[in-house]
Design a protein around this motif. Structure first.
Motif, PDB file in Angstrom:
ATOM      1  N   LYS A 334      25.238  79.814 -14.530  1.00 48.86           N
ATOM      2  CA  LYS A 334      24.798  80.041 -15.901  1.00 48.86           C
ATOM      3  C   LYS A 334      24.440  78.730 -16.590  1.00 48.86           C
ATOM      4  O   LYS A 334      23.847  78.727 -17.655  1.00 48.86           O
ATOM      5  CB  LYS A 334      25.893  80.769 -16.690  1.00 48.86           C
ATOM      6  N   PHE A 335      24.841  77.612 -15.974  1.00 49.51           N
ATOM      7  CA  PHE A 335      24.469  76.304 -16.486  1.00 49.51           C
ATOM      8  C   PHE A 335      23.166  75.848 -15.842  1.00 49.51           C
ATOM      9  O   PHE A 335      22.903  76.122 -14.672  1.00 49.51           O
ATOM     10  CB  PHE A 335      25.531  75.251 -16.120  1.00 49.51           C
ATOM     11  N   ALA A 336      22.338  75.142 -16.610  1.00 50.06           N
ATOM     12  CA  ALA A 336      21.258  74.387 -15.987  1.00 50.06           C
ATOM     13  C   ALA A 336      21.773  72.975 -15.704  1.00 50.06           C
ATOM     14  O   ALA A 336      21.196  72.237 -14.918  1.00 50.06           O
ATOM     15  CB  ALA A 336      20.034  74.341 -16.903  1.00 50.06           C
ATOM     16  N   ALA A 337      22.875  72.608 -16.366  1.00 43.78           N
ATOM     17  CA  ALA A 337      23.483  71.307 -16.132  1.00 43.78           C
ATOM     18  C   ALA A 337      24.148  71.270 -14.757  1.00 43.78           C
ATOM     19  O   ALA A 337      24.475  72.299 -14.177  1.00 43.78           O
ATOM     20  CB  ALA A 337      24.533  71.036 -17.207  1.00 43.78           C
ATOM     21  N   GLU A 338      24.328  70.060 -14.232  1.00 43.65           N
ATOM     22  CA  GLU A 338      25.067  69.896 -12.981  1.00 43.65           C
ATOM     23  C   GLU A 338      26.561  69.896 -13.299  1.00 43.65           C
ATOM     24  O   GLU A 338      26.998  69.307 -14.298  1.00 43.65           O
ATOM     25  CB  GLU A 338      24.665  68.586 -12.297  1.00 43.65           C
ATOM     26  N   THR A 339      27.334  70.571 -12.462  1.00 39.41           N
ATOM     27  CA  THR A 339      28.772  70.707 -12.710  1.00 39.41           C
ATOM     28  C   THR A 339      29.569  69.967 -11.633  1.00 39.41           C
ATOM     29  O   THR A 339      29.203  69.965 -10.458  1.00 39.41           O
ATOM     30  CB  THR A 339      29.189  72.184 -12.723  1.00 39.41           C
ATOM     31  N   TYR A 340      30.655  69.340 -12.080  1.00 37.58           N
ATOM     32  CA  TYR A 340      31.497  68.546 -11.187  1.00 37.58           C
ATOM     33  C   TYR A 340      32.963  68.885 -11.433  1.00 37.58           C
ATOM     34  O   TYR A 340      33.325  69.441 -12.465  1.00 37.58           O
ATOM     35  CB  TYR A 340      31.284  67.047 -11.440  1.00 37.58           C
ATOM     36  N   ILE A 341      33.803  68.516 -10.488  1.00 36.48           N
ATOM     37  CA  ILE A 341      35.240  68.663 -10.664  1.00 36.48           C
ATOM     38  C   ILE A 341      35.902  67.312 -10.458  1.00 36.48           C
ATOM     39  O   ILE A 341      35.473  66.509  -9.611  1.00 36.48           O
ATOM     40  CB  ILE A 341      35.838  69.708  -9.693  1.00 36.48           C
ATOM     41  N   ALA A 342      36.918  67.047 -11.265  1.00 39.95           N
ATOM     42  CA  ALA A 342      37.670  65.795 -11.151  1.00 39.95           C
ATOM     43  C   ALA A 342      39.153  66.129 -11.096  1.00 39.95           C
ATOM     44  O   ALA A 342      39.661  66.822 -11.982  1.00 39.95           O
ATOM     45  CB  ALA A 342      37.372  64.893 -12.349  1.00 39.95           C
ATOM     46  N   ILE A 343      39.831  65.668 -10.054  1.00 38.26           N
ATOM     47  CA  ILE A 343      41.275  65.865  -9.925  1.00 38.26           C
ATOM     48  C   ILE A 343      41.927  64.486  -9.852  1.00 38.26           C
ATOM     49  O   ILE A 343      41.577  63.669  -8.994  1.00 38.26           O
ATOM     50  CB  ILE A 343      41.622  66.689  -8.674  1.00 38.26           C
ATOM     51  N   ALA A 344      42.840  64.233 -10.771  1.00 34.34           N
ATOM     52  CA  ALA A 344      43.461  62.914 -10.858  1.00 34.34           C
ATOM     53  C   ALA A 344      44.386  62.665  -9.680  1.00 34.34           C
ATOM     54  O   ALA A 344      44.877  63.603  -9.039  1.00 34.34           O
ATOM     55  CB  ALA A 344      44.241  62.809 -12.157  1.00 34.34           C
ATOM     56  N   PRO A 345      44.625  61.385  -9.374  1.00 32.35           N
ATOM     57  CA  PRO A 345      45.585  61.046  -8.320  1.00 32.35           C
ATOM     58  C   PRO A 345      46.946  61.675  -8.600  1.00 32.35           C
ATOM     59  O   PRO A 345      47.377  61.741  -9.762  1.00 32.35           O
ATOM     60  CB  PRO A 345      45.660  59.509  -8.396  1.00 32.35           C
ATOM     61  N   ASP A 346      47.575  62.167  -7.569  1.00 34.75           N
ATOM     62  CA  ASP A 346      48.891  62.798  -7.688  1.00 34.75           C
ATOM     63  C   ASP A 346      48.862  64.058  -8.548  1.00 34.75           C
ATOM     64  O   ASP A 346      49.904  64.522  -9.012  1.00 34.75           O
ATOM     65  CB  ASP A 346      49.935  61.814  -8.270  1.00 34.75           C
ATOM     66  N   GLY A 347      47.654  64.597  -8.768  1.00 24.80           N
ATOM     67  CA  GLY A 347      47.543  65.844  -9.515  1.00 24.80           C
ATOM     68  C   GLY A 347      47.896  65.732 -10.989  1.00 24.80           C
ATOM     69  O   GLY A 347      48.189  66.726 -11.634  1.00 24.80           O
ATOM     70  N   MET A 348      47.862  64.509 -11.558  1.00 25.62           N
ATOM     71  CA  MET A 348      48.218  64.338 -12.969  1.00 25.62           C
ATOM     72  C   MET A 348      47.105  64.871 -13.868  1.00 25.62           C
ATOM     73  O   MET A 348      45.926  64.788 -13.537  1.00 25.62           O
ATOM     74  CB  MET A 348      48.458  62.861 -13.280  1.00 25.62           C
ATOM     75  N   ASP A 349      47.523  65.397 -15.034  1.00 17.55           N
ATOM     76  CA  ASP A 349      46.516  65.784 -16.009  1.00 17.55           C
ATOM     77  C   ASP A 349      46.137  64.543 -16.828  1.00 17.55           C
ATOM     78  O   ASP A 349      46.795  63.497 -16.726  1.00 17.55           O
ATOM     79  CB  ASP A 349      47.023  66.924 -16.900  1.00 17.55           C
ATOM     80  N   PRO A 350      45.068  64.602 -17.642  1.00 16.77           N
ATOM     81  CA  PRO A 350      44.630  63.405 -18.376  1.00 16.77           C
ATOM     82  C   PRO A 350      45.707  62.802 -19.268  1.00 16.77           C
ATOM     83  O   PRO A 350      45.767  61.577 -19.418  1.00 16.77           O
ATOM     84  CB  PRO A 350      43.453  63.933 -19.205  1.00 16.77           C
ATOM     85  N   CYS A 351      46.576  63.651 -19.866  1.00 17.36           N
ATOM     86  CA  CYS A 351      47.633  63.119 -20.733  1.00 17.36           C
ATOM     87  C   CYS A 351      48.619  62.277 -19.924  1.00 17.36           C
ATOM     88  O   CYS A 351      48.955  61.144 -20.301  1.00 17.36           O
ATOM     89  CB  CYS A 351      48.344  64.274 -21.435  1.00 17.36           C
TER      90      CYS A 351
END
Length: 629
Positions: A334-351
């Motif tokens: 549904k996006f025309a934009a390109e979509t990516y996924i980012a998973i932090a080291p050790d599975g940490m969330d951004p906080c």
């Protein structure tokens, strides 16, 4: 009971609030030429922008779905408000005090439902902010501090605290004039044994705003072990809060999302805070629900789907995070934009990542790395034993349909080649052909029937219930195209075509819709000496919404000429008049042929004289142009 809003005040509101400023709160606008702006329509799904805004005229029009009107019409449509609710909201924004025809000012309890509920949330947010400084809220301040958020950060995001008692907020809002019915309807209170009680008690509070910046709900985080409720408790579905249609942080992120064509989707309120404080100011989050189609619509209007648009999803590395990523991938196309996924080291969330490794690590996480389709395919492939032919075949059976869903044929081919590599299948073309075959089958099954013919609606006959929307005319007709240009000039630059235009009859416009617009201009007093509210008067003169929509469309559509001056206007005037003269000449010649040589001499002479006059006038138009009008 308060009466209708004073007409002068309505006009003052229209004049005081620029339409481009209002529309820009909901979607990204770019230059469309001719002083107009364009963007992706918020009222229907589209891949390329057909929605135009004319700041100078205070009008908008979508050339795809035909929605159009002024600032008030836009806000009414997009926020589902009544006319009076919309005028009241825009008046508050412009600092205009409204008068009502029957005297006095509109009492709070008579104001529109949506405005009342938003006002209740605004008052609640201020109450919660003040409570965050109380001794009881020490546990909340400690929670924020442990996650790297100081008082300034809490203030920036409007974080507050709900007291642990039963009805502190309820009593506070009652004192502000809100009824129990309004408090329950808003989701701020809920029914208790002896009347309404607070829905949120003893929790840290995040205000949730819509894309226009109004508070429509709250997210509440549990702080105490004796709280038996869920870790996060959100506002229930209400007339102003639909969790599938809100994104936390969108009010703060929307300008930068539009500016850099990038959005970062995180999972929670503290993750949004961490990202913004680390410099990733395009971060937003869903509110207690999966990222879905309605969220995509919000982002697409801000990204405008240009070739460089990027959406980066950050999910926890655990099973739940991977499941969320796969759900997001289901709507990827549904996006025309390109979509990516980012998973932090050790599975940490951004906080957690910001606490452990600092702001730069959060910025690094938000960079596009792994395409979402690649992540989704690897999640599928790793479930199979690729060491065996049967395992590879089974993995291909599940993964190939996923690749076949990619609409861009070039990208589909490229991903199919990558899939062959993931599976260890040496015959790349076999995989490519398999994907292409599945895509072809899907298109055949979902193919549309014959296109419906457009019909001319609302000009001579009422529209049938199933009439398709869209332009009513074949604009490849030179006659229609010139008539359209002349009407655009009459609406947008009346000084260039008057007074000549006012002498044109509606019958000089061969298309019934254009004849109807010409009649509107006449009924509004003509184009000569057009007053400041000329366009509004012409729109009001329209006999129905269909003609009014066409007036708006013509008032917003860009005039084709590079230089719009008297010479260009004269050319359109002459061409329309000359075609009318030529049509009349053909009619008179037909009459002459029917009379024959033996017709009534007096009638014959009159027809011959009319033919001579018309022929001379036509020749003068061809030789002298606008001077002959």
């Amino acid at each position: 009971m308060a009466g209708r809003i004073n007409d002068d005040d309505v006009k003052a509101v229209r004049d005081a609030v620029p339409i481009d400023a209002v529309v820009s709160e909901y979607l990204q606008l770019r230059n469309a030429g001719g002083g107009n702006l364009k963007g992706l329509c918020p009222f229907h799904d589209e891949k390329s922008p057909s929605f135009q805004v004319s700041p100078s005229k205070g009008l908008f029009h979508c050339f795809g779905c035909q929605e159009g009107g002024d600032t008030i019409a836009f806000v009414m449509k997009i926020d589902h408000l009544s006319f009076s609710e919309t005028v009241e909201r825009l008046a508050a924004k412009a600092g205009i005090t409204l008068r009502y025809e029957e005297g006095g000012y509109n009492p709070g309890h008579q104001r529109g439902e949506r405005i009342r509920l938003v006002e209740a949330h605004k008052a609640a947010a201020q109450f919660y902010i003040e409570q965050l400084d109380s001794p009881e809220a020490e546990i909340g301040r400690k929670f924020l501090a442990e996650r790297g958020f100081d008082q300034a950060a809490a203030g920036h995001f409007g974080v507050g605290y709900s007291p642990a008692g039963w009805d502190h907020l309820t009593r506070y809002l009652r004192g502000k004039g809100f009824s129990d019915k309004e408090l329950t309807l808003s989701g701020l209170s809920q029914d208790g044994r002896r009347g309404p009680i607070d829905r949120f008690r003893g929790r840290l509070m995040w205000p949730i705003r819509d894309v226009g910046g109004e508070i429509v709900g709250f997210g509440a985080r549990k702080l105490r072990d004796d709280d038996n409720g869920p870790k996060y408790l959100n506002t229930p579905e209400t007339p102003i809060y639909k969790k599938s249609q809100v994104l936390y942080g969108i009010d703060l992120a929307k300008k930068d999302i539009a500016k850099v064509s990038r959005a970062v989707v995180v999972e929670g309120y503290t993750d949004v805070m961490a990202c913004h404080l680390a410099g990733v100011t395009t971060a937003i989050a869903t509110c207690g629900t999966a990222f879905g189609g309605d969220h995509i619509k919000i982002l697409r209007r801000l990204l405008m789907d240009n070739g460089s648009a990027r959406v980066i999803f950050t999910f926890d590395g655990d099973a739940a995070g991977q499941k969320a990523a796969l759900r997001a991938f289901e709507d990827d196309q549904k996006f025309a934009a390109e979509t990516y996924i980012a998973i932090a080291p050790d599975g940490m969330d951004p906080c957690d990542l910001r606490l452990a490794k600092g702001d730069e690590a959060v910025k690094e996480l938000a960079q596009p790395r792994t395409p979402l389709f690649e992540f989704a395919l690897r999640q599928i492939v790793k479930r199979y034993d690729l060491e065996t032919p049967a395992g590879r075949a089974a993995a291909l059976d599940e993964a190939a349909p996923v690749v076949a869903r990619i609409k861009n044929i070039g990208a589909q081919h490229e991903v199919a080649v990558q899939l062959a590599g993931m599976l260890g299948i040496l015959d790349t073309q076999f995989v490519v052909k398999r994907v292409a075959q599945l895509a072809r089958w899907a298109r055949d099954r979902g193919g549309k029937g014959p296109a419906q013919q457009n019909t001319q609606r609302g000009y001579d006959t009422p529209a049938p219930a199933t009439a398709p929307s869209g332009p009513a005319l074949n604009l490849r007709s030179p006659a229609h195209r010139t008539e359209r240009e002349l009407l655009k000039l009459a609406l947008q630059r009346p000084e260039l075509v008057s007074p000549a235009f006012d002498a044109y009859g509606a019958d000089e416009f061969t298309a019934p819709p254009y004849a109807a617009v010409r009649q509107c201009v006449q009924d509004a007093g003509g184009a000569t000496g057009a007053p400041s509210d000329y366009l509004a008067t012409v729109r009001e003169a329209a006999p129905n919404d269909t003609v009014r929509a066409l007036v708006t469309e013509l008032a917003v559509e860009t005039i084709f000429a590079k230089t719009v001056d008297e010479a260009y206007a004269g050319d359109q005037l002459v061409t329309v008049r000359l075609r009318a003269v030529d049509r009349r000449i053909r009619d008179v010649q037909g009459t002459l042929a029917r009379l024959g040589a033996n017709g009534d001499p007096e009638q014959l002479a009159a027809v011959q004289n009319e033919l001579w006059v018309l022929t001379q006038y036509g020749q003068s138009l061809r030789n002298n142009g606008a001077a002959a009008l």
